[in-house]
Design a protein around this motif. Sequence first.
Motif, mmCIF file in Angstrom:
data_model
loop_
_atom_site.group_PDB
_atom_site.id
_atom_site.type_symbol
_atom_site.label_atom_id
_atom_site.label_comp_id
_atom_site.label_asym_id
_atom_site.label_seq_id
_atom_site.Cartn_x
_atom_site.Cartn_y
_atom_site.Cartn_z
ATOM 1 N N ASP A 1 0.852 -1.194 0.000
ATOM 2 C CA ASP A 1 0.000 0.000 0.000
ATOM 3 C C ASP A 1 0.891 1.250 0.000
ATOM 4 O O ASP A 1 2.125 1.154 -0.058
ATOM 5 N N ASP B 1 1.624 3.407 2.313
ATOM 6 C CA ASP B 1 2.555 3.552 3.439
ATOM 7 C C ASP B 1 3.816 2.728 3.209
ATOM 8 O O ASP B 1 4.930 3.169 3.517
ATOM 9 N N ALA C 1 -1.797 8.000 0.439
ATOM 10 C CA ALA C 1 -0.781 7.991 1.503
ATOM 11 C C ALA C 1 0.151 9.196 1.438
ATOM 12 O O ALA C 1 0.785 9.551 2.444
#
Lengths: 102, 374
Positions: B78, B80, B130
């Motif tokens: 993802d 992050d 993010a």
Amino acid sequence: MTRHVLGDPSEFPEGTGVGVEVDGLPIAVYRVDGEFYALSNRCPHKGGPMFEGTVDAEACSVQCPWHGWEWDLASGRFVVDERQRLRTFDVGVEGGSVVLDL
Amino acid sequence: MSIVDLEPVPERVREETIVDVDFHLNVTVEELLPYVDDDVVRAKLEKVGHPPGTQHWTGAYATKGEGRGLSSQGEAHDGDDILEAIEQVGVDVPVVTSGLNYLPSTQNPLLKTTLCRAYNDYVLENVLPAGDQIYAQAMIPQWDPEAAAAEVERVAGADRIVGAYGWFGPYRLLGDPAYDRLFEVLVANDMPLALHGSGGYWPRYDPIGEGLRTWTEILGMGWPMHAMMFVSNLIMTGTFDKFPSLQVLVQEGGVNWLPFAAYRLDEFYQDHPEDVQITERMHDIGEVYLDRLPSEYLFEHFTFATQPIALPPKASHFGSLLEMCHAEDTLAFSSDWPHHTFDVPNWVFEQSYVTEEVRARILRENALDLFGIE
């Protein structure tokens, strides 16, 4: 040639490398199947720290941790191209200590 | 899970603003399931996972490490994870690419086209939010030109989706006029087409494919050869005569072959130009000859991601190659994180023949221009 005491054998775990410096030279010392080996600690490819490499006991070799170049522990030669080699050093146990000749 | 250590990235490299045009997400089919918009397809993927492809060789044969080399530096699932990874590599702006490079070689178009939509929706929801510095290339169903065009239209308006991601490989060449619809929507949306190497590899059904024995041949040479064929075919079929603003990024196709291809195409074309007018697109637009020399299209319509840079041992040779490749206009830095074939940006600083100006072009300016990133 000078004999340098590196330490007690218990400081050199089986199947791994330990980085030492002798007279300013970075050296990787390995203990594999009870035998001691010492190579220059700097991989000629990109300068990777050889003491952190992965030891293959069966092949008696070590792979640089950065890009996997594999070097013979006894001869210091690059297994893929024997014209390239890492400097090797005489190392062993004497009087209960690990000693290296330089 | 990382199986090799990262070559350390010095402070000097970290201080520079670096755009990476090929930074992979390791998303799995299982993670994409909630984004699959078709019940029948989802039910099947829940049972079978990633559909089987045609690959007949694996990187695992060629290394002492485990796995296929797709997670050698780590894994990002993802946004992050991407932020953490770029910090390690010294990259500032990742233009995230799919890690599902085996998908085009799978058999079922409905499954894989649906997975493209799911991947793009997953990226929009789990990756881009993010951080504002994250950009992404949308994965397109290249096997179906109409569906590919439709997917570009569907996602092109999304913030920070800046390119369309497809593949070079043993697939239908894009000079086929069926792809004009895709090129039309790319140009209309000011988006480049990215073509990345893929897990189709060299097909086994010819004697060369059957005879290949090593990963060095299959990935090291097979990919650049497929890249060369895709690039040449786009040029020689008049794609850029019909779409003069179309830009193409080639990822993992290699770089140092550019001078040979440029001047071999020119030499051949100038000696034997008569077949250009009987390519479908050129015939359709009533043109006899290309507007420009093939080398001009190569150097002006294509950008090449730098990994694998394949440095020659003699630094001055690399300096000459950079010049012959028109590096200041054609190269954009890529690491290929987290794959086993991977370059940290260090070489851009260590090579004495990379001037300050060329370094800035390679590390960020060419990529920012290509993707229209401010």
